[in-house]
Design an enzyme around this catalytic site. Structure first.
Site, PDB file in Angstrom:
ATOM      1  N   ASP A   1       0.849  -1.191   0.000  1.00 23.18           N
ATOM      2  CA  ASP A   1       0.000   0.000   0.000  1.00 23.18           C
ATOM      3  C   ASP A   1       0.885   1.242   0.000  1.00 23.18           C
ATOM      4  O   ASP A   1       1.742   1.402   0.876  1.00 23.18           O
ATOM      5  CB  ASP A   1      -0.899  -0.033   1.241  1.00 23.18           C
ATOM      6  CG  ASP A   1      -1.961   1.050   1.230  1.00 23.18           C
ATOM      7  OD1 ASP A   1      -1.846   1.996   0.424  1.00 23.18           O
ATOM      8  OD2 ASP A   1      -2.911   0.951   2.026  1.00 23.18           O
TER       9      ASP A   1
ATOM     10  N   LYS B   1      -0.400  10.670 -13.183  1.00 22.58           N
ATOM     11  CA  LYS B   1      -1.619  10.906 -13.960  1.00 22.58           C
ATOM     12  C   LYS B   1      -2.556  11.833 -13.197  1.00 22.58           C
ATOM     13  O   LYS B   1      -2.701  11.717 -11.973  1.00 22.58           O
ATOM     14  CB  LYS B   1      -2.323   9.580 -14.248  1.00 22.58           C
ATOM     15  CG  LYS B   1      -3.646   9.730 -15.005  1.00 22.58           C
ATOM     16  CD  LYS B   1      -4.347   8.403 -15.179  1.00 22.58           C
ATOM     17  CE  LYS B   1      -3.584   7.515 -16.125  1.00 22.58           C
ATOM     18  NZ  LYS B   1      -4.334   6.269 -16.446  1.00 22.58           N
TER      19      LYS B   1
END
Length: 324
Positions: free
Chosen positions: A91, A156
């Protein structure tokens, strides 16, 4: 619809398979590098949200192929192994993941951190833009732990109405922030990439994953930091003008008159969430929606009946008081 239909509709999907890339997104990173020379002098690179691994493939060739280069790929999902790429299934919001990245680099920070991750879109644009912004901030937060001073960060973004807030947040930590749109990114998509160069955090800034940037505590995380009051973030179109148009449909006929041959994907997904649904559909066991015009009297009688209304309502309620 045949299996070649997507090859016609998406030329970069077809080229990715023919060139051995795991996904068409590999061309986005290559075109960004053409414009910004992202890999120049890079010896240690991190790919966040790496699955299925197309950006890791590019990094392994451009960075790992130099002999002394190292590439670490991080994702929550399992990813098929890649030569020259160290994989971490973890994570990016956890401090342990940042420590493991640095450990693989033998205590040295990374020169480049990239993130092509995106949440599953819902179709609700405001929600999708918000979720993407939070993912970018999570990537930025772990980048502040592993990126060297002067390093580069590429991620992004969705160019929504609040994208200027993201620009201002990124500009606090980097001397240069640009918005780039590769040729292989569809014009119909609000997708773009924030190219942040010259990592230079504010004086006294201490990265802390226990208080991530996405916990909405802007008063302590951002508003008290000094930075530029007004900066225009340039928009840059990447890729040769003669490159393929990602929104155009191309013929399957190849140059030179050679016959087209279908190429399967380089690396099929590992245990995708839709795998069970595909199996049920193949065996004819997938439940189908029953349209009203397809219902006969007999089939309606066989459907599960609702509970009797008297079991749900107070017996004192009159019939004319029930509004359905």
């Amino acid at each position: 619809m045949g299996r070649t239909s997507k090859d016609k509709r998406d030329v970069y999907y077809r080229l990715a398979k023919e060139n051995g890339w795991r996904a068409r997104s590999a061309f986005k990173l290559l075109q960004l590098d053409e414009e910004f020379q992202l890999f120049k002098g890079v010896k240690r690179a991190v790919d966040l949200c790496a699955a299925p691994g197309s950006w890791s493939q590019v990094l392994s060739q451009k960075v790992g192929g130099q002999g002394s280069g190292q590439v670490v790929a991080v994702d929550l999902q399992a990813m098929a192994p890649l030569p020259g790429v160290i994989q971490i299934q973890g994570d990016i919001t956890q401090l342990s993941t940042a420590k493991e990245i640095i450990q693989h680099f033998e205590g040295c920070p990374a020169d480049l951190v990239v993130c092509d991750g995106a949440p599953d879109v819902t179709g609700l644009h405001d929600v999708d833009e918000y979720m993407q912004a939070q993912l970018l901030l999570a990537a930025l937060n772990i980048a502040t732990h592993v990126l060297k001073l002067g390093g580069c960060f590429v991620a992004k973004i969705f160019r929504g109405r609040d994208v200027t807030l993201l620009y201002s947040q990124l500009r606090i930590f980097f001397s240069s922030v640009l918005c780039a749109k590769p040729k292989s990114s569809r014009n119909s998509s609000i997708e773009a990439f924030a190219v942040c160069q010259g990592y230079d955090p504010p004086e006294g800034f201490i990265p802390d994953l226990t208080r991530p940037l996405l916990n909405h505590s802007y008063d302590t995380d951002f508003n008290q930091l000094d930075g530029p009051t007004r900066v225009i973030v340039p928009f840059v179109a990447c890729g040769d003008l003669s490159a393929y148009d990602s929104d155009r449909t191309y013929s399957l006929d190849l140059d030179g008159g050679s016959e087209y041959k279908y190429t399967p994907p380089t690396q099929p997904p590992i245990a995708p969430p839709y795998q069970e649904a595909c199996r049920l559909k193949k065996n004819g066991q997938l439940a189908k929606e029953l349209l009203p015009q397809e219902c006969s009297i007999n089939s309606v009688d066989k459907l599960p009946q609702p509970l009797a209304i008297h079991t749900l309502l107070d017996p004192k309620v009159e019939d004319n008081e029930i509004h359905c």
